[in-house]
Design a protein around this motif. Structure first.
Motif, PDB file in Angstrom:
ATOM      1  N   TRP A   1     -13.315  -0.041   4.050  1.00  0.00           N
ATOM      2  CA  TRP A   1     -12.568   1.159   3.729  1.00  0.00           C
ATOM      3  C   TRP A   1     -11.634   0.806   2.572  1.00  0.00           C
ATOM      4  N   THR A   2     -12.039   1.221   1.354  1.00  0.00           N
ATOM      5  CA  THR A   2     -11.268   0.867   0.167  1.00  0.00           C
ATOM      6  C   THR A   2     -11.403   1.939  -0.905  1.00  0.00           C
ATOM      7  N   GLY A   3     -10.383   2.062  -1.699  1.00  0.00           N
ATOM      8  CA  GLY A   3     -10.429   2.939  -2.859  1.00  0.00           C
ATOM      9  C   GLY A   3     -10.792   2.168  -4.119  1.00  0.00           C
ATOM     10  N   ARG A   4     -10.944   0.840  -3.993  1.00  0.00           N
ATOM     11  CA  ARG A   4     -11.250  -0.012  -5.140  1.00  0.00           C
ATOM     12  C   ARG A   4     -12.414  -0.951  -4.821  1.00  0.00           C
ATOM     13  N   PRO A   5     -13.622  -0.402  -4.679  1.00  0.00           N
ATOM     14  CA  PRO A   5     -14.751  -1.247  -4.289  1.00  0.00           C
ATOM     15  C   PRO A   5     -15.071  -2.359  -5.284  1.00  0.00           C
ATOM     16  N   GLU A   6     -14.676  -2.196  -6.532  1.00  0.00           N
ATOM     17  CA  GLU A   6     -14.953  -3.243  -7.536  1.00  0.00           C
ATOM     18  C   GLU A   6     -14.301  -4.574  -7.164  1.00  0.00           C
TER      19      GLU A   6
ATOM     20  N   PHE B   1       0.789  -1.232   0.000  1.00  0.00           N
ATOM     21  CA  PHE B   1       0.000   0.000   0.000  1.00  0.00           C
ATOM     22  C   PHE B   1       0.821   1.282   0.000  1.00  0.00           C
TER      23      PHE B   1
ATOM     24  N   ARG C   1       5.056   5.847  -2.636  1.00  0.00           N
ATOM     25  CA  ARG C   1       4.891   6.677  -1.449  1.00  0.00           C
ATOM     26  C   ARG C   1       5.996   6.364  -0.451  1.00  0.00           C
TER      27      ARG C   1
ATOM     28  N   GLY D   1     -10.128  -2.298   6.658  1.00  0.00           N
ATOM     29  CA  GLY D   1      -9.315  -1.860   5.536  1.00  0.00           C
ATOM     30  C   GLY D   1      -7.970  -2.558   5.502  1.00  0.00           C
TER      31      GLY D   1
ATOM     32  N   ARG E   1       3.363   2.052  -4.574  1.00  0.00           N
ATOM     33  CA  ARG E   1       2.686   3.218  -5.145  1.00  0.00           C
ATOM     34  C   ARG E   1       3.564   4.460  -5.114  1.00  0.00           C
TER      35      ARG E   1
END
Length: 127
Positions: free
Chosen positions: A118-123, A25, A31, A82, A29
């Motif tokens: 808690w996600t940025g990629r619900p798909e 995570f 970061r 998450g 990426r």
């Protein structure tokens, strides 16, 4: 093959799981920093990191941030789920789904009335 769910509480296990979560995570990426710094409350708790192990090896992990939601009439125990992760060699075998199911059962047993993924990629989690 022995598969079991576990709540991570030992410092050594937290470090190794945090390393994998950072790799997935943060570092992948581009970061910097560590999730242990960003989410110290989660990594400092003895009941916030869940894992699925097989023969002692962590296959999948997730974090739970518990909270109390207070409105003018009542209050609810809640949780955000998450940082759902599965080791790259073990993806597409349903490990994360099994761990999510375990987490929701665990939270229901704690009388948590509201749980949010808690996600940025619900798909990834449809179905």
């Amino acid at each position: 093959m022995v598969t079991k769910f576990d709540v991570i509480s030992s410092p050594g296990d937290k470090v190794s799981v945090a390393r994998e979560l950072d790799r997935e995570f943060i570092f992948s990426r581009g970061r910097s920093g560590s999730l242990t710094e960003r989410f110290s409350r989660i990594f400092g708790s003895d009941r916030s990191l869940l894992v699925l192990r097989e023969n002692g090896h962590v296959l999948s992990a997730l974090a739970i941030a518990r909270f109390r939601w207070v409105d003018p009439v009542q209050q609810f125990e809640g949780a955000m789920i998450g940082l759902v992760w599965t080791h790259p060699d073990h993806r597409r075998h349903g490990h994360a789904r099994r761990l999510l199911n375990y987490a929701t059962t665990l939270l229901a047993g704690e009388n948590v009335q509201v749980a949010v993924l808690w996600t940025g990629r619900p798909e990834l989690y449809r179905g």
